[in-house]
Design a protein around this motif. Structure first.
Motif, mmCIF file in Angstrom:
data_model
loop_
_atom_site.group_PDB
_atom_site.id
_atom_site.type_symbol
_atom_site.label_atom_id
_atom_site.label_comp_id
_atom_site.label_asym_id
_atom_site.label_seq_id
_atom_site.Cartn_x
_atom_site.Cartn_y
_atom_site.Cartn_z
ATOM 1 N N GLY A 79 28.497 41.398 16.195
ATOM 2 C CA GLY A 79 29.818 41.435 16.865
ATOM 3 C C GLY A 79 30.804 41.395 15.984
ATOM 4 N N MET A 80 31.799 42.369 16.384
ATOM 5 C CA MET A 80 32.953 42.621 15.412
ATOM 6 C C MET A 80 34.394 42.481 16.044
ATOM 7 N N VAL A 81 35.016 41.959 15.295
ATOM 8 C CA VAL A 81 36.434 41.927 15.679
ATOM 9 C C VAL A 81 37.292 42.777 14.686
ATOM 10 N N PHE A 82 38.026 43.831 15.242
ATOM 11 C CA PHE A 82 38.744 44.439 14.490
ATOM 12 C C PHE A 82 40.156 44.263 13.915
ATOM 13 N N GLN A 83 40.515 44.781 12.767
ATOM 14 C CA GLN A 83 42.165 44.553 12.411
ATOM 15 C C GLN A 83 42.985 45.123 13.679
ATOM 16 N N SER A 84 42.909 46.320 13.978
ATOM 17 C CA SER A 84 43.887 46.925 15.053
ATOM 18 C C SER A 84 43.216 46.384 16.532
ATOM 19 N N TYR A 85 44.035 45.939 17.472
ATOM 20 C CA TYR A 85 43.721 45.665 18.720
ATOM 21 C C TYR A 85 42.659 46.683 19.220
ATOM 22 N N ASN A 96 36.550 42.999 29.800
ATOM 23 C CA ASN A 96 36.154 43.302 28.268
ATOM 24 C C ASN A 96 35.187 42.567 27.743
ATOM 25 N N VAL A 97 35.426 41.086 27.982
ATOM 26 C CA VAL A 97 34.213 40.093 27.467
ATOM 27 C C VAL A 97 32.960 40.583 28.162
ATOM 28 N N ALA A 98 32.862 40.746 29.220
ATOM 29 C CA ALA A 98 31.663 41.029 29.820
ATOM 30 C C ALA A 98 30.975 42.324 29.702
ATOM 31 N N TYR A 99 31.905 43.156 28.905
ATOM 32 C CA TYR A 99 31.163 44.789 28.688
ATOM 33 C C TYR A 99 29.878 44.774 27.941
ATOM 34 N N PRO A 100 29.862 43.894 26.821
ATOM 35 C CA PRO A 100 28.449 44.032 26.016
ATOM 36 C C PRO A 100 27.259 43.623 27.134
ATOM 37 N N GLN A 139 46.719 36.760 21.745
ATOM 38 C CA GLN A 139 45.651 36.705 23.026
ATOM 39 C C GLN A 139 44.805 37.621 22.875
ATOM 40 N N GLN A 140 45.228 38.854 22.568
ATOM 41 C CA GLN A 140 44.218 40.042 22.315
ATOM 42 C C GLN A 140 43.000 39.821 21.564
ATOM 43 N N GLN A 141 43.749 39.432 20.323
ATOM 44 C CA GLN A 141 42.659 39.028 19.281
ATOM 45 C C GLN A 141 41.514 37.802 19.843
ATOM 46 N N ARG A 142 42.239 37.030 20.535
ATOM 47 C CA ARG A 142 40.967 36.031 21.177
ATOM 48 C C ARG A 142 40.205 36.772 22.014
ATOM 49 N N VAL A 143 40.541 37.405 22.758
ATOM 50 C CA VAL A 143 39.774 38.129 23.598
ATOM 51 C C VAL A 143 38.738 38.929 22.968
ATOM 52 N N ALA A 144 39.093 39.634 21.660
ATOM 53 C CA ALA A 144 38.343 40.527 21.110
ATOM 54 C C ALA A 144 37.252 39.590 20.314
ATOM 55 N N LEU A 145 37.540 38.447 20.206
ATOM 56 C CA LEU A 145 36.656 37.608 19.395
ATOM 57 C C LEU A 145 35.750 36.840 20.682
ATOM 58 N N ALA A 146 36.144 36.794 21.624
ATOM 59 C CA ALA A 146 35.127 36.186 22.750
ATOM 60 C C ALA A 146 34.408 37.588 23.189
ATOM 61 N N ARG A 147 34.916 38.552 23.095
ATOM 62 C CA ARG A 147 33.815 39.898 23.484
ATOM 63 C C ARG A 147 32.859 40.013 22.470
ATOM 64 N N ALA A 148 33.277 39.831 21.034
ATOM 65 C CA ALA A 148 32.096 39.950 19.972
ATOM 66 C C ALA A 148 31.229 38.966 19.924
#
Lengths: 365, 278
Positions: A79-85, A96-100, A139-148
């Motif tokens: 799982g990866m969280v990127f620098q840019s959104y 987004n989180v359900a995507y994987p 919040q976007q990075q939190r979602v990205a973390l959840a997705r990862a």
């Protein structure tokens, strides 16, 4: 949870730029290791190779002893969280989180439940139906973390995930990243150029320079016992004092007119060799030249058995709880961190005595 | 001693500023409007003009057009060719633009150049070059579907440039990597992530493609297919009022497409909104 080993990773980009120079790194199962270094040191390249977005010229990436370099990014279970959104703009936070899980063809009910559970974990239970453009950067990075984390990856990779956020959110979010990492016990590699971030959340910090690990250790080891001048100067602020070796066996050096016994191995130095002494600003004590009975600037006076060197205040920089005071003295130009309430009495040009415990001075390789 | 400054009045009335449109501005705006509007008004007027059986024509020419079975057949032929051209163009250009942006960014200037060639090369030159190439494929050369392949070339600048702008507006590299990291294959990323975010670009380019395919005359005429523009031309040879009525219908259909484009574009999320998430 998985163990990650980077073995002899080498990567050269076009134009001959060496990004990684036989990089070696071990990350234990459930550990959070930060890759810390300046821009261009190879930390992001290393992470992208682990993730499968770059191919090394040589070396291995082992996950639980299995080389994953032959696998595409989509099959590495990371799982990866990127620098840019990096949220998909056409999907809500929940989608987004359900995507994987959607990619893995899990039942809709299962993936929605998992997405809501993870969004709750990152504190966004009430924003599940918002689109990325309706969320703040944090919040976007939190979602990205959840997705990862959604597909329960073996390894979590974070590539400067907080660098686009403002200072207060950054501090808040890094604490949450650490809380979640500890809660899930997931093996994590965290890339950052922010030393405070690395020191505050990591089990171990690997300081990188020119594609190699300069030093790896716990945050306290990295800060208190840097092994190279680069680590000493990159992590925190450091005073450098020029000295000459007097007795390698006893660890004695001459600094100006003074002979000091320092902390560190001098066995590799010949008598008469030039060495650099390194000293943190908080280890420099300033004593104001005031009448007897009046407390000095640092609250100490007449520290016997230490190297008292007279000097003058060159600069005063208020940093909040401490004030950084620049002093010109016999040992050279030093900076000292003094409690701000104590530093109130100081002015530019004031005479002070610099007191240093020789044991706090270190010689580096 | 007198006050140094006079007392302010109890109420201050601001002078109302009248906004004048400078004469020259007004002139150019009216001139530009007239340039486009006067021919349309004349066309509409002409489509109702002439006399039939001693009476004013009224909607006679429109009724004649709708009664002619060739109108429907030529119109539906053009619609069919337009839709096939759109489908073929999307199938060909969306993955191409995606790959060039993602994996071969060095080819972008080359594609920029190639995509303007249909503007530069006259249609007659293109068709003269294409006919010998297409002639051996007899199963397609004799059918109107051959126009699909030719119109894809004409539509390429519009669709490709629209896709190019759409791809530049999204953070493609990161989105593709994020999708791969979630376990998606490249095709899955294209279908589930990239295409939905290019919706406006695809729709915009598609409507321009439809407009081109619906209005192209030279090639369909040369290849002897009775498409809608060819039909209008043939009618114009015999009955000019009826041709004018056809042209009005054609204009209305084009405007309907433009309005549809506007409505659909507003319905979807805009590129600016998507860019704001970066």
């Amino acid at each position: 949870m998985a163990r990650v080993e980077l073995r002899g990773l080498h990567k050269t980009f076009g134009g001959g730029t060496v990004a990684l120079d036989r990089l070696e790194l071990d990350v234990a199962s459930g550990e959070l290791v930060s890759l810390l270094g300046p821009s261009g040191c190879g930390k992001t390249t290393a992470l992208r190779i682990v993730a499968g977005f770059e191919t090394p010229d040589a070396g291995e990436v082992l996950v639980d002893g299995v080389d994953v370099l032959g696998l595409p990014a989509s099959r590495r279970n990371m799982g990866m969280v990127f620098q840019s959104y990096s949220l998909f703009p056409n999907m809500t936070a929940k989608a987004n989180v359900a995507y994987p899980l959607r990619i893995r063809r899990r039942p809709k009910a299962e993936r929605e439940a998992r997405a809501v559970e993870l969004l709750d974990l990152v504190g966004l239970a009430r924003q599940v139906d918002r689109y990325p453009h309706q969320l703040s950067g944090g919040q976007q990075q939190r979602v990205a973390l959840a997705r990862a984390l959604a597909h329960e990856p073996a390894v979590l990779l974070l590539d400067e995930p907080l660098s686009a956020l403002d200072a207060k959110v950054r501090v808040q979010l890094r604490e949450e990243v650490r809380r979640i990492q500890l809660e899930l016990g997931i093996t994590t590699i965290y890339v950052t150029h922010d030393q405070e971030e690395a020191l505050s959340i990591s089990d171990r910090v690997a300081v990188l320079a020119e594609g190699r690990v300069e030093q790896i250790g716990t945050p306290a080891e990295i800060y208190n016992r840097p092994r190279t001048p680069f680590v000493a100067s990159f992590v925190g602020t450091v005073n450098q004092i020029d000295a000459v070796v007097v007795s390698p066996a006893e660890g004695a050096v001459r600094c100006g007119e003074r002979v000091l016994v320092v902390d560190g191995d001098l066995s590799g130095h010949a008598q008469g060799a030039d060495v650099g002494l390194y000293l943190r600003p908080e280890d420099v004590v300033l004593v104001t030249d005031e009448p007897e009975g009046t407390p000095g600037a640092s609250g100490t006076s007449g520290a016997s058995g230490t190297s008292g060197a007279s000097g003058k205040v060159r600069s005063i920089t208020f940093l909040g709880p401490v004030t950084r005071v620049g002093v010109d003295c016999e040992l050279g130009a030093l900076v000292a961190d003094v409690a701000s309430d104590v530093a109130l009495g100081l002015g530019i040009g004031d005479p002070v005595t610099v007191v240093v415990e020789p044991g706090r001075m270190r010689t580096l390789v | 001693m007198a006050a140094l400054s006079p007392a302010a009045p109890a109420t201050v009335r601001r002078p109302r500023r009248r906004r004048h449109l400078p004469l020259w501005h007004a002139f150019w705006i009216l001139a530009a409007a007239a340039y486009f509007i006067v021919p349309i008004i004349s066309l509409v007027q002409f489509s109702f003009g002439g006399r039939v059986d001693g009476h004013s024509a009224g909607f006679h020419w429109y009724a004649t057009v709708f009664a002619d079975p060739n109108f429907a057949s030529s119109f539906w032929l053009s619609v069919q060719i337009a839709l096939e051209t759109v489908a073929l163009s999307i199938a060909l250009l969306v993955p191409t633009a995606f790959w060039i942006h993602l994996r071969l960014p060095r080819l972008r200037p080359v594609m920029d150049f190639v995509s303007v060639l249909p503007f530069v090369v006259p249609p007659i030159v293109l068709i003269v070059g294409l006919i010998p190439f297409l002639q051996p494929f007899t199963f397609i050369y004799s059918r109107p579907e051959v126009l699909d392949f030719i119109y894809v070339v004409f539509a390429m600048p519009f669709l490709y440039r629209s896709l190019d702008a759409g791809l530049r507006a999204i953070n493609l590299q990161t989105l593709a990597e994020a999708s791969a990291n979630c376990g998606a294959s490249t095709w899955s990323t294209l279908i589930r992530v990239v295409v939905p975010n290019l919706r406006s670009a695809i729709i915009g380019g598609s409507f321009l493609t439809v407009a081109i395919a619906m209005g192209e005359f030279t090639i369909s005429s040369l290849l002897s297919f009775n498409t809608f523009p060819v039909y209008i031309f043939n009618i114009g040879q015999s009955t000019s009022n009826e041709a004018a009525a056809l042209a009005v219908i054609s204009l209305l259909l084009t405007w309907a497409l433009m309005i549809a484009l506007y409505v659909v574009g507003r319905g979807g999320r805009t590129t600016a909104q998507m860019a704001a998430t970066r």
